[in-house]
Design a protein around this motif. Sequence first.
Motif, PDB file in Angstrom:
ATOM      1  N   GLU A 268     -68.492 -80.114  14.375  1.00 36.85           N
ATOM      2  CA  GLU A 268     -66.988 -80.191  14.899  1.00 36.85           C
ATOM      3  C   GLU A 268     -66.585 -81.709  15.378  1.00 36.85           C
ATOM      4  O   GLU A 268     -65.492 -82.196  15.182  1.00 36.85           O
TER       5      GLU A 268
ATOM      6  N   GLU B   5     -65.793 -83.290  12.018  1.00 37.36           N
ATOM      7  CA  GLU B   5     -64.398 -82.797  11.538  1.00 37.36           C
ATOM      8  C   GLU B   5     -63.313 -83.254  12.370  1.00 37.36           C
ATOM      9  O   GLU B   5     -61.874 -83.535  11.894  1.00 37.36           O
ATOM     10  N   THR B   6     -63.431 -83.493  13.684  1.00 41.96           N
ATOM     11  CA  THR B   6     -62.597 -83.931  14.556  1.00 41.96           C
ATOM     12  C   THR B   6     -62.587 -85.528  14.729  1.00 41.96           C
ATOM     13  O   THR B   6     -61.527 -85.945  15.239  1.00 41.96           O
TER      14      THR B   6
END
Length: 132
Positions: free
Chosen positions: A109, A112-113
């Motif tokens: 995460e 990805e961000t």
Amino acid sequence: MTKVAIFSDLDAVELDRLARQNGFRTMGSRTWARRTAEFVQVVNLQRSQWSNETRYLNFALWPLALGEPTSFAESKFHFRTRAESMAARGLREFFTEADKLTTLVELAEALETNRISGLVSKDLRPLLTPRA
């Protein structure tokens, strides 16, 4: 515009104190490690090869799904980054960000961000891919 090395002049004594407070153990004169749910995390203070005054704070992860690390050398770990790439602007924030990276899902995460960036080994990539 070049990225400012926020941690280049950090106090090694303060780093050691905060690392220990956050559950890291000394693994050498400039390396600390701790085990989380799914990783061995390593913090490493690296001296610049061009300047005696400049230092870099490195952070690395070894996924326990791939077994135990054979060494605590940051350069051998499957995910590696500098502290500046972890959305931290100081040592306390750095350890807060490290606390947010204890599982493969959390790392995936964060990548990805774009909350973190770094080198991801080919062995780690399949573990970060979502499964249907």
